[in-house]
Scaffold this motif. Structure first.
Motif, PDB file in Angstrom:
ATOM      1  N   GLY A 143       0.799  -1.219   0.000  1.00 42.09           N
ATOM      2  CA  GLY A 143       0.000   0.000   0.000  1.00 42.09           C
ATOM      3  C   GLY A 143       0.832   1.270   0.000  1.00 42.09           C
ATOM      4  O   GLY A 143       1.912   1.335   0.596  1.00 42.09           O
ATOM      5  N   MET A 144       0.316   2.298  -0.649  1.00 44.15           N
ATOM      6  CA  MET A 144       1.007   3.581  -0.790  1.00 44.15           C
ATOM      7  C   MET A 144       1.473   4.134   0.557  1.00 44.15           C
ATOM      8  O   MET A 144       2.583   4.674   0.678  1.00 44.15           O
ATOM      9  N   LYS A 145       0.651   3.999   1.597  1.00 47.43           N
ATOM     10  CA  LYS A 145       0.985   4.565   2.898  1.00 47.43           C
ATOM     11  C   LYS A 145       1.480   3.531   3.905  1.00 47.43           C
ATOM     12  O   LYS A 145       1.522   3.804   5.105  1.00 47.43           O
ATOM     13  N   GLY A 146       1.864   2.354   3.409  1.00 47.32           N
ATOM     14  CA  GLY A 146       2.477   1.379   4.302  1.00 47.32           C
ATOM     15  C   GLY A 146       1.514   0.321   4.802  1.00 47.32           C
ATOM     16  O   GLY A 146       0.747  -0.259   4.026  1.00 47.32           O
ATOM     17  N   TRP A 147       1.563   0.083   6.122  1.00 48.70           N
ATOM     18  CA  TRP A 147       0.879  -1.060   6.735  1.00 48.70           C
ATOM     19  C   TRP A 147      -0.020  -0.615   7.886  1.00 48.70           C
ATOM     20  O   TRP A 147       0.231   0.404   8.524  1.00 48.70           O
ATOM     21  N   VAL A 202      -3.581   5.160 -14.585  1.00 50.25           N
ATOM     22  CA  VAL A 202      -2.197   5.276 -14.117  1.00 50.25           C
ATOM     23  C   VAL A 202      -2.152   5.160 -12.602  1.00 50.25           C
ATOM     24  O   VAL A 202      -3.148   5.388 -11.901  1.00 50.25           O
ATOM     25  N   GLY A 203      -0.959   4.823 -12.116  1.00 55.92           N
ATOM     26  CA  GLY A 203      -0.749   4.675 -10.684  1.00 55.92           C
ATOM     27  C   GLY A 203      -0.364   5.991 -10.026  1.00 55.92           C
ATOM     28  O   GLY A 203      -0.455   7.073 -10.618  1.00 55.92           O
ATOM     29  N   PHE A 204       0.103   5.882  -8.783  1.00 53.18           N
ATOM     30  CA  PHE A 204       0.416   7.069  -7.975  1.00 53.18           C
ATOM     31  C   PHE A 204       1.527   7.920  -8.583  1.00 53.18           C
ATOM     32  O   PHE A 204       1.577   9.128  -8.368  1.00 53.18           O
ATOM     33  N   PHE A 205       2.430   7.299  -9.302  1.00 50.90           N
ATOM     34  CA  PHE A 205       3.542   8.022  -9.894  1.00 50.90           C
ATOM     35  C   PHE A 205       3.423   8.110 -11.408  1.00 50.90           C
ATOM     36  O   PHE A 205       4.417   8.328 -12.111  1.00 50.90           O
TER      37      PHE A 205
END
Length: 268
Positions: free
Chosen positions: A131-135, A180-183
């Motif tokens: 996940g983008m923000k971790g766990w 598209v993804g986050f980047f």
């Protein structure tokens, strides 16, 4: 002049020496004590009378008394995490995050065909994303975090034909994805192959099934899928060739599970 008389004690010494010379030495110069004629012979394995010395016998008995080595454990997992792995699980896909807030991970596949020997690595390590923000240990819809924990793996699918999966495989065009993804990386092909992670879902159905036993607010649709070069909404992603290998390896008869979380959490 009269000869002085020798004291009786002095006369006894030459007589004693003469007696020793005639009868032989009663004391051996050897430091080894004589064996008593009445002493019982030592039993075999218990001293010089047998084929094994006392010291060797003691060492042998000590070695036989040593407990058998403990089965090998999965590296990096602490007692709390290991306790969550079901006894019947014989395969474990371990995804270890770089940090609680990191979206980069490493994945390893372990198996334990012989419970007495324990776990052995069978594939990896592979680069992975989460996940983008971790766990998180309390995943909710839209938090962009992957749920920590141990979850069973029972169902697979994808847009592409079955590559030889052992798990039930649902080929369906609904696995197609674009955008598209986050980047800014393209998402196309991300769901060509997927394995459903049994977080807030019903086992034994297609990964596309949207039943959420914990409610919609706790999120769902957490999969292992093809990596698109960036972080996910909460899934775990690995390169396509790794996904194909994973699908051909995860065996429902071995009750596979995924163990996932940041390294610090998994070590507890």
């Amino acid at each position: 002049m009269s000869v002085p008389r020798r004291p009786p004690a002095l006369l006894a010494v030459p007589l004693l020496v003469l007696a020793l010379l005639l009868t032989g030495c009663a004391f051996s110069t050897s430091t080894t004590p004589a064996t008593s004629a009445t002493a019982p012979a030592a039993a075999p394995g218990q001293g010089a009378a047998g084929p094994e010395s006392d010291a060797a016998s003691v060492l042998r008995e000590a070695a036989e008394a040593e407990p058998a080595p403990s089965p090998a454990e999965i590296p990096g997992l602490g007692p709390e995490t290991r306790a969550q792995i079901p006894d019947e699980a014989r395969q474990a896909f371990v995804v270890t995050g770089d940090g609680e807030d990191s979206n980069r991970s490493s994945a390893m596949l372990y198996s334990r065909e012989d419970p007495e020997e324990g776990w052995k690595s069978s594939a990896g390590p592979w680069d992975a994303h989460n996940g983008m923000k971790g766990w998180t240990d309390h995943h909710v819809a839209g938090d962009l975090k992957s749920p920590k924990g141990v979850y069973s793996l029972t169902d697979a699918g994808g847009r592409l034909p079955d590559p030889g999966a052992l798990l039930p495989y649902d080929e369906h065009p609904r696995f197609a994805v674009d955008g598209v993804g986050f980047f800014g990386e393209p998402l196309e092909g991300s769901f060509d192959y997927v394995v459903a992670i049994n977080y807030n879902r019903t086992e034994g159905v297609s990964p596309l099934d949207r039943t959420r036993p914990l409610g919609l607010g706790r999120g769902g649709g957490i999969w292992i899928h093809v990596d698109h070069g960036g972080p996910t909404q909460g899934c775990v992603s690995i390169p396509e060739e790794r996904m194909e290998r994973l699908l051909r390896t995860l065996d429902p008869e071995l009750n596979p599970v995924i163990v996932m979380g940041d390294a610090a959490s998994l070590s507890l």
